[in-house]
Design a protein around this motif. Structure first.
Motif: not given
Length: 440
Positions: A244-263
């Motif tokens: 997924l990607a979200l681009r917004s003029a309100e973003v000051r600090y870009p980043g990447v996150s990853r969420a993995c389904l877990a028990p």
């Protein structure tokens, strides 16, 4: 009015547990450092238990629980706690709805009586419900709609949980929130709010005998009621990597996150994996000594922040996550590649005996610190029991963490950290327009 007291294991907390005849579970956490008590009433119902089309109704009802009862006018609950020199609040998660107060010990009976009153005597009509609906719509606007990170977080949840209700936001979708009615709130209240669907936790300058007497007086007369089973849809096997990607003029600090389904800790047959994932998260994150900070921030200097985490306290599913924020916005792709490389090295080369031993020790120290204060231990216990995790399992957490081996860690990592099991999310500002005004 009481079943026999069953002392709980004291591995993590000093605790005593008993159940009233009407089904109310009670846990007492004595701590005689100051003449203060912290009380929580947690209902075993949360956002994930909402009926179709009314997502977020659990959170809405949380707001309405501060309205009138047969004995108190609207708003009186918090006003009384304030006059007693205390504080109170509430919160809703996917699995529980919780109400808590902190007061001087001599006022415990007063706040217990008020909680018992609103457990069964809430009075609602359109005059109080509809204005409160506007309040939560405004809350959603401020906390979600006006925050690019929060909007992306909602999208991640929806992608990670394709079938399970954890994919829906706790506060609710706006178009469904706008339809909430007084009847919706009362139906949810009457369906789920009952002593046999609640946990009372009292921490502080009290004894089990004192709490037993007060609970029998104030909660004991409340009738138990039939409560539905918490039936939730299971997740199907993951088959495709999601991004997924979200681009917004309100973003000051870009980043990447990853969420993995877990028990989760509670998931059937998954407790060993859950404890191993806690150790893995400590190895990868671990503050300033974790792999990701050491390699991406200190050594490679490609990121200003990088880390990992494991959340396993939910009732049905947990989550293992990563994040990285680049030193420079233009370095986002390189920072993500560096994160991918570290995950690959983990899966290829494993973890060392020394890493596991140090991670277990840091977690042991954290478990000792978790005993401090009143609110922290009370919330851990209340949330665990509210999510149907037995107190004995929570108490045994340090012992089970201490038993985790490198092989356990790698088995859990291999099961969870697959591409198709995870959702990657990128948060960036929009690309700058060319100086000549032409399309990029």
């Amino acid at each position: 009015m009481l079943a026999a007291i069953r002392p709980a294991s004291a591995d993590l907390f000093e605790a005593e547990q008993f159940t009233l005849d009407n089904g109310l579970e009670v846990v007492v956490l004595p701590k005689h450092l100051a003449p203060v008590v912290y009380q929580m009433v947690v209902y075993k119902v949360g956002a994930a238990d909402a009926p179709e089309g009314k997502n977020g109704i659990a959170h809405f009802l949380e707001h309405l629980m501060f309205k009138a009862t047969d004995k108190m006018p609207a708003g009186a609950f918090s006003q009384i706690v304030d006059r007693l020199g205390g504080s109170d609040n509430a919160y809703t998660s996917q699995d529980v709805t919780a109400y808590h107060q902190e007061v001087a010990r001599e006022h415990l009976g007063t706040i217990m009586a008020m909680e018992a009153d609103r457990m069964v005597n809430l009075r609602l009509d359109d005059a109080v419900v509809l204005p409160e609906r506007d309040v939560i719509l405004n809350e959603r606007g401020q906390q979600i709609d006006n925050s690019p990170g929060a909007r992306l977080g909602e999208a991640v949840n929806a992608a990670l949980y394709r079938n399970h209700p954890y994919g829906k936001p706790v506060i609710g979708w706006r178009h469904e929130m706008e339809t909430y009615s007084t009847a919706d709130a009362l139906d949810f209240y009457r369906r789920w709010y009952a002593p046999n669907n609640a946990v009372l936790v009292v921490a502080g300058d009290v004894t089990a005998d004192e709490v037993r007497r007060l609970a029998a007086t104030h909660f004991g007369p409340l009738p138990r009621r039939d409560v539905p089973d918490r039936r939730r849809l299971a997740e199907p096997p993951a088959t495709a990597e999601r991004r997924l990607a979200l681009r917004s003029a309100e973003v000051r600090y870009p980043g990447v996150s990853r969420a993995c389904l877990a028990p989760s800790y509670r998931g059937a047959g998954s407790a060993a994996s859950a404890h191993a994932l806690s150790v893995l998260a400590e190895i990868m994150d671990g503050g300033l000594v974790g792999r990701l900070h050491r390699r991406l921030v200190v050594e490679q200097q490609i990121a200003v922040a990088a880390g990992a985490g494991y959340a396993g306290d939910a009732r049905d599913y947990g989550r293992f996550s990563f994040f990285v924020s680049p030193q420079e916005p233009d370095d986002l792709a390189a920072a993500e590649a560096a994160l991918d490389s570290e995950i690959h090295l983990l899966l290829e080369n494993g973890v060392t005996v020394e890493e596991v031993a140090k991670a277990r020790e840091r977690l042991r120290i954290a478990s000792v610190k978790a005993r401090d204060g009143l609110a922290g231990p009370a919330r851990l216990v209340a949330n665990a029991l509210g999510a149907d995790l037995p107190l004995a399992d929570l108490q045994a957490w340090p012992e089970r963490i201490a038993a985790v081996t490198p092989a356990d860690v790698m088995q859990a990592a291999a099961a969870v950290l697959t591409a198709e099991n995870c959702v990657t999310a990128v948060l960036t500002p929009p690309p700058e327009a060319p100086i000549d005004g032409t399309e990029p």
